[in-house]
Design a protein around this motif. Structure first.
Motif, mmCIF file in Angstrom:
data_model
loop_
_atom_site.group_PDB
_atom_site.id
_atom_site.type_symbol
_atom_site.label_atom_id
_atom_site.label_comp_id
_atom_site.label_asym_id
_atom_site.label_seq_id
_atom_site.Cartn_x
_atom_site.Cartn_y
_atom_site.Cartn_z
ATOM 1 N N GLY A 20 0.782 -1.219 0.000
ATOM 2 C CA GLY A 20 0.000 0.000 0.000
ATOM 3 C C GLY A 20 0.816 1.272 0.000
ATOM 4 O O GLY A 20 0.256 2.375 -0.088
ATOM 5 N N ALA A 21 2.136 1.146 0.083
ATOM 6 C CA ALA A 21 2.998 2.327 0.163
ATOM 7 C C ALA A 21 3.638 2.630 -1.188
ATOM 8 O O ALA A 21 3.829 1.746 -2.023
ATOM 9 C CB ALA A 21 4.088 2.117 1.213
ATOM 10 N N THR A 22 3.989 3.871 -1.377
ATOM 11 C CA THR A 22 4.701 4.306 -2.580
ATOM 12 C C THR A 22 6.197 4.314 -2.296
ATOM 13 O O THR A 22 6.634 4.796 -1.246
ATOM 14 C CB THR A 22 4.251 5.713 -2.993
ATOM 15 O OG1 THR A 22 2.857 5.672 -3.316
ATOM 16 C CG2 THR A 22 5.039 6.198 -4.204
ATOM 17 N N THR A 42 3.892 1.963 -6.569
ATOM 18 C CA THR A 42 3.176 1.565 -5.355
ATOM 19 C C THR A 42 3.156 0.046 -5.247
ATOM 20 O O THR A 42 2.845 -0.646 -6.219
ATOM 21 C CB THR A 42 1.732 2.095 -5.369
ATOM 22 O OG1 THR A 42 1.756 3.521 -5.395
ATOM 23 C CG2 THR A 42 0.966 1.627 -4.137
ATOM 24 N N THR A 44 1.566 -3.322 -4.115
ATOM 25 C CA THR A 44 0.239 -3.827 -3.738
ATOM 26 C C THR A 44 0.337 -4.959 -2.725
ATOM 27 O O THR A 44 -0.439 -5.029 -1.777
ATOM 28 C CB THR A 44 -0.539 -4.311 -4.972
ATOM 29 O OG1 THR A 44 0.240 -5.308 -5.657
ATOM 30 C CG2 THR A 44 -0.806 -3.150 -5.920
ATOM 31 N N LEU A 57 3.469 -4.854 -7.983
ATOM 32 C CA LEU A 57 3.318 -3.405 -8.042
ATOM 33 C C LEU A 57 1.987 -3.035 -8.679
ATOM 34 O O LEU A 57 1.448 -3.786 -9.499
ATOM 35 C CB LEU A 57 4.471 -2.800 -8.838
ATOM 36 C CG LEU A 57 5.889 -3.180 -8.365
ATOM 37 C CD1 LEU A 57 6.939 -2.619 -9.322
ATOM 38 C CD2 LEU A 57 6.144 -2.693 -6.942
ATOM 39 N N ALA A 58 1.490 -1.866 -8.314
ATOM 40 C CA ALA A 58 0.191 -1.418 -8.816
ATOM 41 C C ALA A 58 0.202 -1.144 -10.305
ATOM 42 O O ALA A 58 -0.853 -1.117 -10.944
ATOM 43 C CB ALA A 58 -0.253 -0.167 -8.053
ATOM 44 N N THR A 96 10.316 3.282 1.612
ATOM 45 C CA THR A 96 9.134 4.135 1.704
ATOM 46 C C THR A 96 9.426 5.217 2.738
ATOM 47 O O THR A 96 10.537 5.317 3.261
ATOM 48 C CB THR A 96 7.909 3.316 2.136
ATOM 49 O OG1 THR A 96 8.077 2.909 3.508
ATOM 50 C CG2 THR A 96 7.740 2.074 1.266
#
Length: 284
Positions: A20-22, A42, A44, A57-58, A96
């Motif tokens: 959930g972090a970038t 980001t 996932t 990754l997103a 992050t």
């Protein structure tokens, strides 16, 4: 080589830190990926697949790493000193605002479209620790090579993914199966596979790998790492030998009495005392 439970625990910790972090830093220190940069991506999820670690990754890409013998991920707060080894051993840095994940001596590092993950892990058998564990499929794959040595078959990731040398020798001992016995001659193959899974599951949430249930120092394994020491069951000296195809041999520990077999074993093995098969290559 790290076992499946080690990879599972690493994935859980990495997922907690990254999901959930970038990424404020996504740096590769590998020639083949030197131009790649994951900064701004980001994460996932981070999940294990056998002994492989998949960082999704997103943007539809997956970063795959493998520990092999000496790889590791270290997680710390930004600004903390990295402690996994010298700087030249760092292969990846994923950071992050809250955490820095530093990968040391990682192997098989690849960045691919998530839709193509099967190209990297599709050959693996059912994951012993996976949510979709399929005992019947694992048994089918094992039984498709009935003449294979059971000690070799258990660590063949194409049969079932996650079991390594430690859980191989420990489960064989607990079930009283000789490592060189043929798959076809194992009296209760489902019980053997489930025993290995039970031993691994018991160690999921901590890095220590105890298979005896005895917390005392030096009493954590039945046969693993115990060459020449007395068997906890019968007092016979634990043996150590090499097993597996040429150039892929792995050391194997076993008790010649508790794991004796009356069935024919692999032709690479010889029989010492009656009912006590022993491999040719022994470490004295």
């Amino acid at each position: 080589m790290p076992e499946g439970d080690t990879v599972w625990l690493a994935a859980q910790r990495m997922n907690t830190a990254l999901a959930g972090a970038t990424l404020r830093r996504g740096e590769f220190r590998l020639p083949q990926l030197a131009a790649a940069d994951l900064t701004g991506a980001t994460v996932t999820e981070v999940l294990p697949r056998g002994k492989h670690l998949l960082i999704r990754l997103a943007d539809g890409r997956t970063l795959r790493t493998h520990f092999r013998m000496d790889g590791s991920w270290h997680i710390q707060r930004p600004g903390a000193r990295w402690k996994g080894g010298p700087a030249h051993d760092v292969r990846l840095v994923l950071a992050t605002d809250q955490w820095e994940c530093v990968g040391y001596r990682l192997h098989d590092v690849e960045l691919i479209p998530t839709a193509e993950e099967d190209r990297l892990v599709g050959h693996l058998g059912p994951d012993v620790l996976g949510p979709d564990w399929d005992l019947d499929e694992a048994l089918r794959r094992l039984r498709s090579h009935p003449d294979e040595q059971i000690g070799v078959a258990l660590v063949d990731q194409r049969n079932l993914a996650g079991i390594g040398n430690l859980y191989k020798v420990e489960s064989l001992f607990v079930r009283r199966v000789h490592p060189w016995a043929r798959v076809a001659d194992v009296a209760d193959l489902p019980a053997l596979v489930e025993r290995a899974r039970t031993l691994m599951t018991a160690n999921l949430h901590h890095p220590e790998q105890n298979t005896t249930g005895d917390p005392r120092r030096g009493r954590d394994h039945w046969v693993f790492g115990r060459k020449g020491r007395p068997c906890y069951r019968c007092g016979t000296a634990i043996l150590l030998g090499e097993q597996g195809p040429t150039t892929q041999e792995r050391v194997t520990w076993w008790c010649p009495r508790c794991q004796a077999t009356g069935s024919p074993i692999d032709p690479q093995a010889r029989t010492g005392e009656p009912g006590r098969p022993q491999p040719v290559t022994l470490y004295r």
